[in-house]
Enzyme design. Structure first.
Site, PDB file in Angstrom:
ATOM      1  CG  ASP A 682     -36.311  34.865 -16.684  1.00 51.30           C
ATOM      2  OD1 ASP A 682     -35.523  33.905 -16.789  1.00 51.30           O
ATOM      3  OD2 ASP A 682     -37.526  34.734 -16.442  1.00 51.30           O
ATOM      4  CG  HIS A 685     -37.194  32.312 -25.681  1.00 44.32           C
ATOM      5  ND1 HIS A 685     -36.383  32.265 -24.572  1.00 44.32           N
ATOM      6  CD2 HIS A 685     -38.083  31.296 -25.541  1.00 44.32           C
ATOM      7  CE1 HIS A 685     -36.757  31.262 -23.798  1.00 44.32           C
ATOM      8  NE2 HIS A 685     -37.791  30.660 -24.355  1.00 44.32           N
ATOM      9  CG  ASP A 783     -31.534  27.587 -16.538  1.00 48.59           C
ATOM     10  OD1 ASP A 783     -30.409  27.275 -16.944  1.00 48.59           O
ATOM     11  OD2 ASP A 783     -32.266  28.421 -17.107  1.00 48.59           O
TER      12      ASP A 783
END
Length: 1703
Positions: A682, A685, A783
């Site tokens: 999760d 980045h 999401d």
């Protein structure tokens, strides 16, 4: 992720604290579970029930499929290519390499180690691949196919951190040194384990052992190291020089990713990554653990084989799925009142899902943050970024509290009279907020004071310092260059006005002598005043900087408020309250709310450690940077999209920096990997990459074949690759919802997997090419908002159908298939999913009739079958704005599946097309796999996003029930309601027209196969291709086709010249009307032979550039195959090959046109490789067993050496001993010798009188004919030129001999040098002295004679040339004038040559002619240079003196060995006196005088420098002696190395070494060598023969030899260095020089392997720039470089012999 997110991650996310939602979705009393249960440890009764009733299986994927008869037929077809193209597995941009059933090379967890440990030295292992030794224990198996080998070339400075390479277990990675590494001592290291038992440790590297596939162990191009791929993960390699080990000294590096082996079922059936079908579930919506099975069964029944669970750990107060409170505790919502479940219960469920449902599982690992209410951070606040350990955040914290206090006041209505209402609904409200923040709230905290200096305190400190009798500086007070050195030093504790300046610098700059001061006190006052002004100025600058940050902060605040309260795509929460503040908080607070003054004191106190920074993400920021670092202002500028329920974790750089958090999270990752088969990283980045590396390494130690996926928002493929490489991410999450229209959605389908339909077939040994990251392509991620909100519900079926056709992993999120028309929010959602039932569903249940579940099951089935059965070629066609066609093609069976989707990004009423062009596909339609469409239950609502009305269930997550999905499976065309078949069954092309029923929301899939005759043709072609086999070197091939081998073995090198090469001019010279093949929209190929098309194919094959004009030309017609056949039919020697090609090309005509480029390439490339291997086999061991470099250059011999009818040599004596040149019979019955000749260059010097130049021929001959073992042809050329001897010279231009021009002084010396090389190289080569030469001109004035009429022995001819030179030669060219030379002035036709009795130097020429290779004659009248040689080089040219010395030495030795009968020459003067010199005396004369007259010392020597004013460069050898142009002697040119190489004994070694190094430094370019010193007045390095200016330096290419960089002299420079090196430094210097020479040849290797002509050019312009007027292929260029390689090979073999004999 944490909390809510808007579509595409573009908006601001909503934070806030929420009470934990009650566990919902419990089963109604007495309700039975739908479907059949999974056993687990949490309910004994369920375990017993499961044992009695094993799970049924919807699809018989895998083994059951293989039972079909069609599959058996496919297997037979596949096995035919087992030794050729291995299909099925992709690498690079989708290259096919293995069979379709995802066969794994290794099916055991253990393997024996490789044979030897690597020590960096050459091993004694046999050539070929070192495969691991396989055990014989149970479960061990190994595919017997030829191993897949990927070859990666290493080059200096290539750090490929952002280049992605994918490999698979069982493959072999070969790393080979590229051209830039030639001659360097390279060590290669990798952290890929050698043995599975040793496991993977990221920082543990092993040195790989060099191997060679050449007989010559010094051949750098044959060296390689290899890594047998045995382990999954991300691996690194690097290389160093000179036995270096440290990674910091790496000269190049890179990564490679190895896919994990995923298995399902009790038999561990393999699951390919491209067959993965994933469904995401919000774990909190599954309810208590006993209810999970019936809810997860929905995924199973819908055909998914991977479930992605959001975190299953205890969640924080917000109930966000990604705000974890305790990483080591199961979510309490999974418990029941009577039982407390643990991770072990989850693990048991996951295990049964894998074994019985064949369904894998993965879950998220959240490393970046933890919930605000995590208990462990209260005990270990050092694990977070807080105001104590990160004091740079204190100003940002205070700003955060300012905004909170403003929220409270706004919520209490205190600012309504200033235009800020309690509910924000208009843009003007934001303007009022902005004004109030700037005018009222920010001034309260004076944030700039945390970054500025206390001026009074600082000035007082300065006063004390300068009052302590410090020395006074005398610099001028206005010297601003010193003032700039003083800057504010930030206080690391960030107190108010506690920053400082460097007082030592201050004193140095401002404690100045001030003449205007009355006394010392006044001086101090003045110094302090100026110092104060500067400090105040610094404060002002710093205040302005902070003010700019705060202005940005206010804009970001307004943007957040706008998104949350005004934007339609935001949550639209207007009211401001403590629960819904103006902006999400950036920090946690400690204790009760207090005044700003008290909160400021709090952040400096011991409780400041509890003021913790929230995590989030920064739009557009570099993801590799930590936005909480001390030099970053993200928190102050309010640029963070903050997750107000989670705090950012602070790891530091290594575990020792924060031991608890590293250990805590490591254990979390380890048990996660133990339970689940994969991990979703999760917020990847924003996770510190070194932390993610550490945690994933720990997870992979638990589960080596861990499947890792992640979603990256870096907006850069290169940055994505850095994460993929370092973390070993196996699939990047991609989403179809990111596409704004169907065109982009189709592009994503094509981009994320597979290769183009009709892609080139590649052999098992091939280059490793970069690829894009493997994708897991989802129709919707969990999401983002539902398509029913963003597009329409009508589009949910066609879009998911398009996703299912992508050649990669696919996926969805729970609720999509049930047509849930809203976002199932990771924060706000408190309901549970519906459960599966086989019966009619009631509330809280669903079945296959729900939503599009049945459709999705069929789509998942199709996706799996396409991936498992090798349909890895993809074609996407945008039919209309809304209709998209996707083709998946199997490159082995050539079956295709075509899916047509009618998308509905807008309501159907708006998306409906008036006309859709018919579907036309080559092949036979076998069946319609399915057709499906969604419709509203009631008509007339197709103008809405979805029909009817939706009622949200309060307990269960429910979908639309106003849409129905109609499905038909496995139907005949006549049964279809969506299409009508309009083509006959036996037509080459299937055509279907769409009916009026084909409306938005429709999907139809077809299965097509080849027509019988096409299938027969394919089988025939494959049968031929299967007889080719490939070795470890990419260029090596074998064939078992007896007919073809018989044909190939009958071809001579001259025949191969015709088959492989021939430029346009040569082809036209044949008289058959041919020429090079011209490709529309591309141009003409360089060669008529196969190399012409191979040069193009080799560029487009690797990248599958099927849009290239060549591919279009092949698809459009059969012109290219016919061209190949036609030109080969013209010559008897190639007619059998023409017939072979004709037969196979006739089969090719029957193949569908889209497959023509692939099969044409395979046929032509395979034959081409067979032919060049044939050429090498005819060239002797140095070539056939030599380096890639030597082999490539040897093929240039085939390029240049051929029979050209317009450029024949004079016939040899009929009395010549065998072998004699081949002869042909013309139409009249007479025979004519047709020996090969050497083209000077292609294409300009290839035919007619311009082909055969005496000088060029004999400079090129040793490399092109002798080293390649073409001794007979070399002999014939030597004798042919000998026959034309006249005036003691051989021709400059041969022109058949009878029209020869004798206007050069150097050709005869190059001829003698070739004879010397012939004798040295050819066995019994001295016998050539006794060969008969038929003199064409027995005397200077005789007309041409018939062959055999005047025969002489070659040794007599040789003696004549030396005698004539010694006597002196003076003549005027025959037919002098315009008819033989349009540019030369009359005086230029006069020639005079002789030998100086004083020095022994050969001399000659005049200022009017140019008798050496630098022979450019001026041709521009405008520039006034017509008839003027640019470089006369008369007198004694240095290379001619060296060649003469070499010839004398050689002939003297031959005389002493009784192999040559002459040893002296005589000269008669006008009085009859005779001067006689022996060769030995003549040679000695030259030896005595050379250094004296040619060397220019580094230091002036007056008595040896009669004209010192002409010396422009020292430490060099003159270019000539006694030139008419007095300055020309002193020019530095590239000619003297020739003399050094052929007569090194003539030079003082030290002087020669200095001169050679200067020549290299000053003259050497990337590919060629400058022909003139750049400092010379005449230098110009760019040759343009079309220049028509009045500039005498460059007009009409006058600077041809005045700077442009010629290639052939480079060979002589390098040979000269090799000759001198041992004389100046022994074997040590020789070794260094050989390495250096190899490195200098790197550009030549690159050029010859990559240039379309596969050759070396005549010359280049400045610094290697392309020269349009240069021949792209020049025989002396390639020949001289090949001589260097031969010379180094000879040296290395000599050194090995010396080593073995102890010498």
């Amino acid at each position: 992720m944490s909390e809510g997110v808007c579509e595409g991650k573009e908006g601001m996310e909503v934070g806030g604290r929420k009470e934990a939602a009650p566990a919902g979705g419990r089963r109604r009393n007495g309700q039975k579970a739908a479907g059949r249960p999974l056993s687990s440890c949490y309910e004994e009764q369920m375990l017993q029930k499961s044992a009695q009733q094993p799970l049924r299986r919807i699809y018989a994927y895998g083994s059951a499929k293989a039972k079909d008869s069609g599959q058996k037929e496919w297997n037979q077809s596949y096995r035919k290519l087992a030794n050729f193209f291995k299909m099925g597995v992709q690498d690079g941009a989708g290259v096919v390499t293995q069979g379709p059933q995802s066969q794994q090379m290794y099916t055991s967890d253990h393997m024996s180690p490789m044979t030897n440990s690597v020590n960096g030295t050459m091993g004694s292992e046999p050539k070929g691949l070192s495969l691991p030794k396989m055990g014989s224990g149970p479960g061990m198996s190994f595919s017997q196919q030829q191993p897949q080998v990927r070859v990666l070339t290493l080059n200096h400075g290539d750090h490929m951190d952002s280049t992605l390479f994918r490999l698979q277990k069982g493959w072999v990675l070969q790393l080979r040194p590229g051209p830039s590494l030639l001659g360097k001592a390279v060590s290669v290291f990798t952290n890929h384990p050698e043995d599975l038992g040793e496991g993977f440790t990221r920082n543990r590297y092993r040195r790989l052992q060099w191997k060679s596939d050449s007989r010559n162990k010094g051949d750098d191009t044959a060296l390689y190291v290899e890594v047998v791929i045995i382990s999954a993960g991300a691996f690194h390699f690097y290389f160093t020089y000179d036995d270096g080990v440290e990674r910091e000294r790496a000269q190049g590096s890179g990564y490679f990713i190895v896919d994990p082996t995923l298995t399902v079922g009790t038999n561990s059936e393999s699951l390919s990554l491209d067959c993965v079908q994933c469904q995401t579930v919000l774990s909190k919506c599954l309810g208590p653990l006993p209810d999970w099975e019936q809810r997860l069964q929905v995924a199973y029944e819908t055909g998914y084989n991977l479930v992605h669970f959001t975190p299953i750990q205890e969640l924080g107060d917000s109930n966000s799925s990604y705000s974890i409170k305790d990483q080591h505790k199961l979510n309490t919502e999974f418990q029941t009142p009577d039982h407390q479940y643990t991770f072990a219960d989850v693990e048991a469920l996951i295990r049964r899902m894998r074994d019985e449902w064949k369904m894998l599982s993965l879950t998220d690992v959240v490393l970046n943050h933890t919930a605000n209410d995590s208990n462990w951070i209260q005990d270990h606040p050092e694990a977070t970024y807080n105001c104590q350990n990160s004091p740079h955040l204190r100003p940002a914290y205070l700003l955060d509290r300012v905004l909170y206090h403003m929220t409270v006041e706004v919520a209490d209505g205190k600012w309504e009279d200033r235009g800020i209402p309690v509910a924000i609904r208009e843009e003007k409200d934001l303007e009022a907020i902005k004004n109030v923040i700037h005018s009222h709230f920010l001034p309260q905290v004076k944030l700039h004071e945390f970054y500025t200096v206390d001026v009074d305190k600082t000035v007082e400190e300065f006063r004390r310092r300068i009052s302590s009798n410090l020395p006074i500086v005398t610099r001028g007070k206005g010297d601003s260059s010193y003032k700039e050195e003083m800057v504010i030093i930030q206080d690391p504790n960030y107190g108010r006005r506690t920053c400082t300046v460097d007082m030592n610098i201050a004193v140095r700059l401002y404690n100045l002598a001030r003449p205007e001061a009355r006394d010392e006190e006044d001086r101090i006052v003045r110094c302090c005043a100026e110092f104060r002004r500067h400090v105040e100025n610094l404060n002002q600058q710093r205040t302005s900087e902070i003010q700019a940050h705060l202005i940005q902060a206010v804009e970001c605040v307004l943007g957040t408020i706008r998104y949350q309260r005004l934007q339609p795509d935001g949550p639209m929460i207007a009211e401001v309250s403590r629960d819904y503040p103006l902006v999400p908080p950036y920090f946690t607070h400690y204790g009760e709310d207090a005044s700003l003054e008290e909160e400021e004191a709090l952040m400096f106190g011991d409780k400041g450690c509890y003021l913790m920074a929230h995590n989030g993400w920064v739009m557009g920021d570099d993801p590799l940077n930590n936005f909480a670092r001390s030099d970053c202002y993200v928190y102050l500028r309010r640029e963070l999209v903050a997750w107000g329920d989670s705090v950012k974790l602070r790891y530091g750089e290594k575990p020792e920096d924060s031991p608890y958090v590293w250990d805590h999270m490591k254990r979390y990752c380890e048990y996660t990997a133990r339970i689940f088969h994969g991990i979703r990283l999760d917020n990847c980045h924003s996770t510190p990459i070194h932390v993610a590396e550490y945690m994933l390494d720990a997870a992979r130690k638990v589960r080596p074949d861990l499947y890792v996926i992640a979603e990256l928002f870096t907006n850069s493929d290169l940055t994505d690759n850095v994460f993929v490489n370092r973390l070993g991410i196996n699939s990047l999450i991609r989403e179809a919802m990111s596409a704004p229209n169907s065109h982009e959605e189709g592009r994503l389908v094509y981009r994320y997997g597979g290769e183009p339909v009709g892609a080139f077939l590649l052999p098992p040994v091939r280059p490793l090419v970069p690829c894009i990251a493997h994708a897991i392509f989802l129709d919707l991620t969990h999401d983002n908002r539902s398509p029913a909100e963003v597009r329409t519900a009508w589009d949910m079926l066609p879009s998911t159908a398009l996703v299912s056709m992508a050649c990669c992993a696919s996926g969805s999120t729970r609720g999509y298939d049930e047509l849930v028309p809203h976002h199932i929010h990771v924060v706000d959602e408190t309901r549970v999913y519906q459960a599966w039932t086989d019966a009619e569903p009631t509330r809280g249940e669903c079945n296959e009739s729900s939503g599009i579940v049945r459709c999705k099951r069929l789509l998942n089935k199709l996706h799996f079958e396409l991936g498992a059965n090798g349909y890895n070629q993809v074609f996407v066609d945008q039919v209309t704005e809304h209709v998209v066609t996707v083709t998946r093609h199997n490159p082995v069976t050539h079956q295709s599946v075509v899916l047509v989707a009618y998308t509905s990004f807008r309501p159907p009423a708006e998306a409906r097309e008036s006309h859709i062009r018919p579907l036309k596909v080559q092949g036979h339609l076998e069946e319609i796999i399915f057709e499906m469409q969604v419709k509203g239950k009631t008509s007339g609502e197709d103008d809405k996003s979805y029909p009817g009305f939706f009622n949200n269930d309060s307990e269960f997550i429910n979908g639309l029930n106003s849409i129905i999905a109609e499905v038909k499976e496995n139907i005949r065309p006549s049964e279809s309601s969506l299409v009508r078949l309009t083509s006959p069954e036996d037509a080459d092309e299937t055509e279907c027209q769409y009916t009026s029923e084909f409306t938005p929301g429709s999907v139809i899939a077809f299965r097509l196969s080849l027509l019988p005759r096409a299938q027969t043709a394919v089988n025939k072609i494959r049968g031929v291709l299967s007889e080719f086999g490939y070795k470890s070197r990419i260029s090596e091939v074998t064939t078992h086709n007896v007919e073809l081998m018989d044909i190939v073995n009958s071809l001579s090198l001259s025949d191969l010249n015709r088959v492989l090469y021939r430029c346009d001019e040569e082809e036209k010279d044949e008289g058959h009307g041919g020429g090079t093949y011209s490709i529309p929209n591309y141009g003409s190929l360089p060669y008529c032979g196969l190399q012409g098309v191979i040069s193009v194919l080799s560029e487009i094959r690797v990248h599958n550039d099927l849009g290239h004009p060549l591919c279009s030309n092949l698809r459009d017609g059969d012109w290219m195959p016919e061209y190949i056949v036609t030109r080969l039919k013209h010559e008897p020697a190639t007619q059998r090959l023409a017939k072979w090609f004709e037969d196979i090309f006739n089969w090719l005509k029957e193949v569908p046109r889209y497959l023509i480029p692939a099969y044409f390439d395979s046929i032509v490339t395979s034959v081409y490789l067979t032919l060049i291997n044939r050429a090498w086999s005819l060239m002797g061991e140095f070539i056939s067993q030599g380096s890639d470099f030597a082999k490539a250059l040897s093929l240039c011999s085939v390029q240049f050496c051929g029979v050209v009818k317009s450029a024949v040599m004079p016939p040899l004596s009929p009395n010549l001993s065998s072998p004699q040149p081949p002869a042909v019979t013309d139409g009249s019955g007479s025979t004519k010798q047709m020996s090969v000749t050497i083209a000077a260059g292609l294409p300009h010097f290839s035919v007619g009188y311009m082909r055969n130049w005496g000088r060029d021929t004999f400079i090129a001959l040793p490399g092109n004919l002798l080293i390649t073992g073409r001794y007979d042809e070399a002999r014939w050329i030597i004798l042919a030129y000998a026959s034309t001897m006249r005036h003691g010279l051989i021709p400059n231009l041969l022109d058949g001999g009878t029209k020869a021009r004798f206007n050069c002084r150097d050709s005869v010396w190059w001829w003698l040098q070739s004879i010397q090389r012939y004798v040295a190289i050819v066995p019994d080569g001295n016998r050539i002295f006794r060969d008969r030469v038929s003199r064409l001109f027995p005397s200077d004035d005789s007309p041409p004679q018939e062959p055999g009429r005047h025969d002489q022995l070659l040794e007599d001819v040789i003696q004549e040339t030396l005698q004539r030179h010694f006597q002196g030669v003076k003549f005027r060219e025959r037919n002098a004038g315009f008819q033989i030379d349009r540019e030369m002035c009359d005086e230029g036709f006069n020639n005079e040559i002789g030998v100086s009795l004083e020095t022994g130097f050969v001399h000659g020429g005049t200022v009017h002619n140019c008798g050496t290779w630098m022979d450019k004659m001026g041709s521009s009248e405008l520039a006034g240079i017509k008839g003027k040689p640019a470089t006369p080089r008369d007198g004694s040219a240095v290379e001619i003196v060296g060649l003469c010395k070499s010839a004398l030495r050689f002939l003297g030795q031959m005389y002493r060995e009784d192999k040559f009968k002459y040893n002296s020459v005589e000269r008669y003067d006008d009085t009859g006196n005779v001067t006689k010199w022996t060769y030995e005396f003549w040679e000695k004369k030259i030896q005595e005088n050379f250094e004296k007259y040619y060397w220019i010392d580094e230091n002036p020597i007056p008595d040896r420098e009669p004209k010192p004013e002409l010396i422009n460069r020292r430490g060099i050898y003159k270019d000539s002696y006694n030139a008419s142009q007095f300055w020309a002697d002193y020019q530095l040119r590239c000619n003297f190395p020739v003399a050094v190489a052929v007569a090194p004994e003539m030079f003082t070694p030290k002087h020669a070494w200095i001169a050679l190094k200067n020549a290299e430094k000053i003259l050497l370019g990337p590919l060629g060598i400058k022909t003139l010193d750049p400092s010379d007045w005449a230098y110009n390095g760019d040759y343009d023969n079309a220049n028509d200016s009045a500039d005498p330096k460059i007009a009409r290419g006058y600077n041809y030899h005045q700077g442009p960089e010629w290639v052939w002299p480079v060979g002589w420079l390098l040979r000269a260095q090799l000759a001198v090196a041992p004389k100046v430094g022994g074997f040590e210097e020789l070794g260094r020089t050989m390495g250096h020479v190899k490195s200098l040849l790197a550009p030549h290797l690159t050029h010859v392997l990559s240039d379309a002509w596969r050759s070396l050019p005549e010359l280049t312009n400045t610094n290697g720039a392309h020269c349009k007027d240069s021949n792209p292929a020049q025989s002396w260029s390639t020949g001289c470089v090949l001589e260097v390689l031969w010379e180094m090979d000879r040296i290395e073999r000599g050194l090995r012999r010396s080593s073995m004999t102890g010498m």
